[in-house]
Design a protein around this motif. Structure first.
Motif, PDB file in Angstrom:
ATOM      1  N   ARG A 278       0.830  -1.211   0.000  1.00 36.11           N
ATOM      2  CA  ARG A 278       0.000   0.000   0.000  1.00 36.11           C
ATOM      3  C   ARG A 278       0.856   1.250   0.000  1.00 36.11           C
ATOM      4  O   ARG A 278       0.576   2.208  -0.707  1.00 36.11           O
ATOM      5  CB  ARG A 278      -0.915  -0.009   1.231  1.00 36.11           C
TER       6      ARG A 278
ATOM      7  N   GLU B 232       2.379   1.698  -3.389  1.00 39.16           N
ATOM      8  CA  GLU B 232       1.376   2.189  -4.329  1.00 39.16           C
ATOM      9  C   GLU B 232       1.150   3.677  -4.161  1.00 39.16           C
ATOM     10  O   GLU B 232       1.084   4.420  -5.138  1.00 39.16           O
ATOM     11  CB  GLU B 232       0.045   1.456  -4.122  1.00 39.16           C
ATOM     12  N   HIS B 233       1.014   4.106  -2.906  1.00 42.10           N
ATOM     13  CA  HIS B 233       0.795   5.533  -2.674  1.00 42.10           C
ATOM     14  C   HIS B 233       1.976   6.357  -3.158  1.00 42.10           C
ATOM     15  O   HIS B 233       1.803   7.420  -3.758  1.00 42.10           O
ATOM     16  CB  HIS B 233       0.529   5.796  -1.187  1.00 42.10           C
TER      17      HIS B 233
ATOM     18  N   LEU C 155       1.898   6.436  -6.920  1.00 41.12           N
ATOM     19  CA  LEU C 155       0.850   7.333  -7.410  1.00 41.12           C
ATOM     20  C   LEU C 155       1.244   8.790  -7.202  1.00 41.12           C
ATOM     21  O   LEU C 155       0.948   9.647  -8.041  1.00 41.12           O
ATOM     22  CB  LEU C 155      -0.468   7.051  -6.698  1.00 41.12           C
TER      23      LEU C 155
ATOM     24  N   ARG D  23     -10.732  -0.007  -7.492  1.00 43.11           N
ATOM     25  CA  ARG D  23      -9.986   1.223  -7.268  1.00 43.11           C
ATOM     26  C   ARG D  23      -8.499   0.995  -7.476  1.00 43.11           C
ATOM     27  O   ARG D  23      -7.793   1.791  -8.078  1.00 43.11           O
ATOM     28  CB  ARG D  23     -10.244   1.704  -5.835  1.00 43.11           C
ATOM     29  N   GLU D  24      -8.036  -0.155  -6.977  1.00 37.83           N
ATOM     30  CA  GLU D  24      -6.624  -0.470  -7.122  1.00 37.83           C
ATOM     31  C   GLU D  24      -6.290  -0.743  -8.588  1.00 37.83           C
ATOM     32  O   GLU D  24      -5.175  -0.479  -9.029  1.00 37.83           O
ATOM     33  CB  GLU D  24      -6.263  -1.683  -6.259  1.00 37.83           C
TER      34      GLU D  24
ATOM     35  N   ALA E 178      -5.559   2.560 -10.086  1.00 34.57           N
ATOM     36  CA  ALA E 178      -4.289   3.090  -9.600  1.00 34.57           C
ATOM     37  C   ALA E 178      -3.105   2.370 -10.237  1.00 34.57           C
ATOM     38  O   ALA E 178      -2.177   2.997 -10.760  1.00 34.57           O
ATOM     39  CB  ALA E 178      -4.231   2.961  -8.080  1.00 34.57           C
TER      40      ALA E 178
ATOM     41  N   ILE F 201      -2.566   3.151 -13.890  1.00 37.16           N
ATOM     42  CA  ILE F 201      -1.861   4.413 -14.117  1.00 37.16           C
ATOM     43  C   ILE F 201      -0.361   4.216 -13.948  1.00 37.16           C
ATOM     44  O   ILE F 201       0.444   4.690 -14.766  1.00 37.16           O
ATOM     45  CB  ILE F 201      -2.370   5.505 -13.151  1.00 37.16           C
TER      46      ILE F 201
END
Lengths: 378, 247
Positions: free
Chosen positions: A34, A37-38, A41, A321-322, A325, A328
């Motif tokens: 997580r 990923e953040h 992003l 949602r993931e 993300a 992208i």
């Protein structure tokens, strides 16, 4: 299950073996994933904003002569890159323009793609690309017969921009036509789509050959087919920026509805969502994204940008949602990686980006515990 | 109070094949109705007419007093379909995302607020899926998945729940739990229309049975149903039934 145990795809936990995959999965606990990923992003968002601001600055510079200081920062960074990499391309604005276009496409294509691939609509992207090719050809004919230089109201698109504009209109109309066709046949079936796909490409080739006799513009056919950095004019880059921002805004506002319709169209109808209107909107947005991305990726490969990063995300994601993300992240990685490779090796950008995208996809297949059969792309 | 569902002299044909013949049926609010009939009897077609997905060739279909075709309050209807009409098998969605979809009809264009999330949480709790809410839908068993769809209907605060053979492929224990859940929801005031072809299930759990084979052969309470001729008429002579005791 504790945070240190790696969750497996079936919801259980796995014994950490000594294998390489074991090492990787041991490292990648849920919380770390997580955080990664953040972080990813965040970087993607910054990059996108930076590239969009480059395009904005260029526009400001052209129309009001201001913003030169900020604008030249980009070129200075380019000079540094050239110095360290031993290249000559990064100090040139057109390279930044191409990079900006690629970055933006890397965001918007997978986002739209996520809503397409799960409904077997990926072929629509391919069809719209071929329609866009016919649109470019039609643009050549229009310019030849009307002498249109590419100015609309206050905007001057330039000759290449004019072609793109006609391609956009033709593609959008093609999208509406496709939607009409599929409404009649209950599904996005093979045959009508194959006919439109082949037919529009055929018409495109005929128009281009015919127009060679009298058209003032020489169309870089190879460039349109395979993508070309030279094709990314200021008008083209701006078109991609503006349309992508619009598309992303629409998706942000209507995310819930699009997700519902993608997941279960029939239930969405029962819930009285205006499904047909949303489907039309989705197909038109696909047309817009395709025409923009076509400049760098080329007609033949542009659909891959809709499909491959989104498929990569589906392999790994645990929620929709993931999926967006990760799509992208995968899309940007492919776009930037592929473009840099193409710049350094002097190879076409379309093929480079798609090869990188597929490599990332294969990596995702290996790393995930899931078989790749899940997503029927075509 | 308007009946939940009202069909009057409804006829419907697909191309040249007559699927529904002169069916008149009323489902009052708060009823638990079982719709039964052999395969191909028009049950699913009737459901599609009720949900407003098709227009009857003749006759009228009303939902809560309004024409079903122009009925706009989609959030009042919950629908659990027969096969997975959804992409649950391939698309990455969590249980929570699926249940939240039920809320979208109420929320409309705006964002989901805290109150909406609470309704979703309650729906998950009612069907006992709270622990699995962040798991991908395709990692759930058949029975769990059907519960997720019921939670979706609960999240939209539906007044009518329509289920089309919801326990196909679900194991016996899960099936019993599933029907207990339906009974509980019914006691809380939900109107339920359940399509089944398993006669035993229907007669054990529902108040009212409607038996259809293109025409409506029976509409009344489940005890009398078994004693009537309707089964033979609808299914033909060569059917069998396992007798069991009624309370």
């Amino acid at each position: 299950m504790t945070e240190e145990q790696r969750p497996t795809a079936d919801g259980g936990t796995t014994d950490i073996t000594g294998s390489i995959r074991g090492q990787i999965t041991a490292c990648l606990t849920r919380s770390r994933i997580r955080r990664l990923e953040h972080a990813g992003l965040g970087i993607a968002a910054l990059l996108t904003l930076a590239m969009l601001s480059f395009l904005l600055l260029e526009w400001l510079r052209a129309y009001s002569g201001g913003a030169t200081l900020l604008y030249s920062q980009f070129l200075i960074i380019g000079e540094w890159l050239d110095f360290y990499l031993g290249t000559i391309v990064f100090q040139v604005p057109s390279t930044w323009r191409a990079l900006a276009t690629a970055v933006v496409i890397g965001v918007v294509a997978p986002v739209i793609g996520a809503f397409l691939i799960h409904r077997q609509m990926a072929l629509i992207g391919e069809t719209l690309a071929h329609t866009a090719f016919a649109g470019v050809a039609a643009g050549v004919v229009v310019v030849a017969f009307t002498g249109w230089q590419g100015s609309i109201i206050l905007f001057d698109l330039g000759s290449q921009g004019a072609l793109l504009f006609v391609a956009l209109v033709v593609s959008a109309l093609g999208a509406l036509g496709l939607q009409w066709l599929s409404d009649r046949s209950q599904t996005y079936g093979d045959v009508p789509i194959a006919i439109v796909l082949a037919g529009s490409f055929a018409i495109g080739t005929l128009l281009i050959s015919w127009s060679r006799e009298f058209a003032p513009i020489t169309v870089d056919v190879e460039g349109f087919l395979f993508g070309s950095l030279a094709l990314v004019t200021t008008a083209g880059a701006r078109m991609v920026a503006v349309t992508s921002v619009l598309v992303l805004a629409v998706i942000a506002v209507y995310y819930k509805q699009f997700m519902f319709i993608t997941f279960d169209e029939q239930a969405a109808r029962v819930a009285r969502l205006p499904v047909d209107r949303f489907n039309t909107l989705l197909v038109v947005m696909t047309a817009v994204v395709v025409v923009g991305a076509m400049q760098i990726l080329g007609v033949i490969l542009v659909a891959a940008m809709l499909v491959v990063p989104a498929a990569t995300a589906s392999q790994l994601a645990r929620s929709f949602r993931e999926t967006i993300a990760l799509g992208i992240l995968a899309g940007q990685a492919a776009a930037i990686g592929g473009l840099l490779f193409s710049l350094l090796a002097g190879l076409p950008p379309g093929g480079s980006i798609v090869v990188v995208a597929i490599a990332i996809y294969l990596l995702a297949v290996v790393v995930s515990n899931r078989s790749p059969s899940g997503v029927p792309a075509y | 109070m308007n009946p939940a569902v009202e069909l009057q002299n409804v006829w419907f044909a697909y191309d040249n094949h007559l699927a529904v013949e002169d069916v008149s049926l009323t489902i009052e609010q708060g009823e638990f109705v079982g719709l039964i009939g052999p395969n191909g009897s028009g049950k699913t077609t009737l459901l599609r007419l009720i949900l407003g997905l098709e227009r009857p060739d003749r006759g009228t279909v009303r939902l809560f007093g309004e024409s079903a075709r122009s009925f706009e309050d989609g959030e009042r209807i919950g629908h659990v379909s027969q096969h997975a009409t959804d992409r649950g098998a391939a698309m990455p969605v969590t249980v929570r995302e699926v249940v939240s979809m039920g809320r979208f009809a109420r929320v409309g264009r705006g964002r989901m607020r805290e109150a909406d999330h609470q309704v979703v949480d309650e729906a998950l709790a009612t069907v006992d899926l709270t622990e699995l809410s962040d798991r991908r839908l395709d990692r759930l068993s058949g029975g769990q998945r059907q519960r997720a769809y019921i939670a979706r209907a609960l999240a939209s605060e539906a007044d009518l729940l329509a289920l089309d053979e919801p326990t196909v492929g679900v194991d016996a224990t899960s099936r019993d739990e599933f029907y207990s859940l339906l009974s509980r929801l019914h006691h809380d005031g939900l109107t339920i229309l359940l399509i089944e072809h398993d006669i035993e299930v229907i007669t054990r759990h529902v108040d009212t049975v409607a038996c259809i084979n293109r025409e409506l052969h029976y509409h009344g309470d489940s005890v009398s149903f078994l004693e009537s001729e309707a089964l033979s008429e609808a299914y033909g002579e060569s059917h069998g039934i396992i007798h069991h005791d009624h309370p």
